[in-house]
Motif scaffolding. Structure first.
Motif, PDB file in Angstrom:
ATOM      1  N   ARG A  79      52.804-108.416  40.733  1.00 21.82           N
ATOM      2  CA  ARG A  79      53.814-107.641  41.482  1.00 21.82           C
ATOM      3  C   ARG A  79      55.164-107.979  40.866  1.00 21.82           C
ATOM      4  NH1 ARG A  79      55.169-108.527  46.905  1.00 21.82           N
ATOM      5  NH2 ARG A  79      55.880-110.451  45.963  1.00 21.82           N
ATOM      6  N   TRP A  80      55.999-106.967  40.623  1.00 24.38           N
ATOM      7  CA  TRP A  80      57.262-107.246  39.937  1.00 24.38           C
ATOM      8  C   TRP A  80      58.198-108.094  40.778  1.00 24.38           C
ATOM      9  CZ3 TRP A  80      61.952-105.655  41.953  1.00 24.38           C
ATOM     10  CH2 TRP A  80      61.933-104.634  42.903  1.00 24.38           C
ATOM     11  N   GLN A  81      57.945-108.130  42.085  1.00 26.38           N
ATOM     12  CA  GLN A  81      58.826-108.920  42.961  1.00 26.38           C
ATOM     13  C   GLN A  81      58.558-110.423  42.822  1.00 26.38           C
ATOM     14  OE1 GLN A  81      56.873-106.379  43.939  1.00 26.38           O
ATOM     15  NE2 GLN A  81      58.078-104.884  45.071  1.00 26.38           N
ATOM     16  N   ASP A  82      57.446-110.809  42.211  1.00 28.70           N
ATOM     17  CA  ASP A  82      57.112-112.232  42.087  1.00 28.70           C
ATOM     18  C   ASP A  82      58.022-112.917  41.060  1.00 28.70           C
ATOM     19  OD1 ASP A  82      55.163-111.910  43.962  1.00 28.70           O
ATOM     20  OD2 ASP A  82      53.518-111.744  42.527  1.00 28.70           O
ATOM     21  N   ALA A 138      53.821-103.052  38.496  1.00 30.74           N
ATOM     22  CA  ALA A 138      54.744-102.586  39.531  1.00 30.74           C
ATOM     23  C   ALA A 138      54.159-102.804  40.920  1.00 30.74           C
ATOM     24  CB  ALA A 138      55.064-101.111  39.304  1.00 30.74           C
ATOM     25  N   GLY A 139      52.838-102.604  41.067  1.00 33.39           N
ATOM     26  CA  GLY A 139      52.259-102.679  42.410  1.00 33.39           C
ATOM     27  C   GLY A 139      52.697-101.475  43.239  1.00 33.39           C
ATOM     28  N   THR A 140      52.335-101.514  44.505  1.00 35.18           N
ATOM     29  CA  THR A 140      52.664-100.387  45.400  1.00 35.18           C
ATOM     30  C   THR A 140      53.241-100.943  46.689  1.00 35.18           C
ATOM     31  OG1 THR A 140      50.830 -99.097  44.485  1.00 35.18           O
ATOM     32  CG2 THR A 140      51.726 -98.356  46.590  1.00 35.18           C
ATOM     33  N   GLN A 141      54.470-100.541  46.987  1.00 37.04           N
ATOM     34  CA  GLN A 141      55.143-100.972  48.224  1.00 37.04           C
ATOM     35  C   GLN A 141      55.031-102.478  48.441  1.00 37.04           C
ATOM     36  OE1 GLN A 141      53.414 -98.401  51.204  1.00 37.04           O
ATOM     37  NE2 GLN A 141      54.865 -96.777  50.723  1.00 37.04           N
ATOM     38  N   GLY A 142      55.267-103.218  47.349  1.00 36.96           N
ATOM     39  CA  GLY A 142      55.281-104.676  47.457  1.00 36.96           C
ATOM     40  C   GLY A 142      53.913-105.332  47.398  1.00 36.96           C
TER      41      GLY A 142
END
Ligand code: MLT
Length: 240
Positions: free
Chosen positions: A11-14, A146-150
């Protein structure tokens, strides 16, 4: 470039490691990086993924020749020329043009990896070419999904596995090996795998199932999508 390592962030947020020596590929199989590969394969000069809708509008004001594309909640935006479907960008529309694309999630992932030594965009449709170009960018590779919605998304980890498959097994982190195992499981029937993902089911329910089929075609494109000095992404054929 000596090959050293390949890792996958799901996940890009990681947390991302220091990217200054790293060749990073960002993946948003459904649909941003698949669509960008199609736009460039259909003859566009360059694509700029931008996170903010307002920035996209401003760029179009300054240069009306740009094609403005993208979506929020999978739907095209008011005043935009096109959405986020690969079918929105046929050769007669995009040839020789520059496209600014903003999407719900994928374009933010691309912006997050901007500090990398080398940056490319990958998907199932160009996995082999993406891996070859990445290895020329640096022997230290990272794939950012990217993943989806986090959340982690099946279709992005599948594409990460398709790319990591072209790295030597001994260079793979555990996360890369997990992605490769997932890809190996669905290889030869990728649509069956991709279409089970949560985001694919949403797109199918919205009548956009053709895009899910499109995104499942392994190595349809033999060219890679690579960031240039100006920040725009262009198509390149990896050296053989
Ligand atoms: C995204 O960036 O969130 C996706 O590309 C969404 C979509 O399928 O349009």
């Amino acid at each position: 470039m000596p090959i050293r390592s390949i890792d996958v962030i799901y996940r890009w947020q990681d947390d991302l490691p220091d990217l200054t020596q790293t060749a990073v590929i960002v993946i948003d199989t459904l649909r941003a990086t698949t669509t960008i590969a199609a736009i460039l394969a259909n003859g566009a000069r360059a694509v700029l993924p931008v996170g903010e809708v307002e920035r996209a509008y401003r760029m179009k004001e300054q240069d009306p020749a740009l094609i403005l594309g993208g979506e929020r909640d999978n739907r095209p935006l008011p005043g935009f020329d096109a959405g986020n479907s690969p079918y929105d960008y046929p050769p007669d529309v995009v040839r020789g043009r520059r496209v600014v694309l903003t999407t719900t999630n994928g374009t933010q992932a691309v912006e997050r990896a901007q500090g990398a030594r080398w940056q490319g965009l990958g998907a199932l449709v160009n996995a082999r070419a993406a891996a070859a170009a990445q290895q020329q960018g640096s022997g230290q590779g990272l794939i950012v999904c990217a993943g989806t919605q986090g959340h982690v998304s099946l279709e992005d980890v599948l594409a990460a596995g398709a790319i990591a498959w072209h790295w030597p097994q001994e260079a793979c982190s555990d996360r890369a090996l997990i992605a490769r195992a997932l890809f190996d499981n669905w290889r030869g029937r990728l649509y069956e795998g991709v279409s089970q993902s949560g985001h694919a089911r949403t797109l199918i329910d919205q009548g956009i199932g053709a895009d899910v089929q499109f995104a499942s075609r392994l190595d349809m494109y033999k060219t890679a999508v690579v960031r240039t000095a100006g920040g725009w992404f262009e198509e390149t054929a990896p050296e053989s």
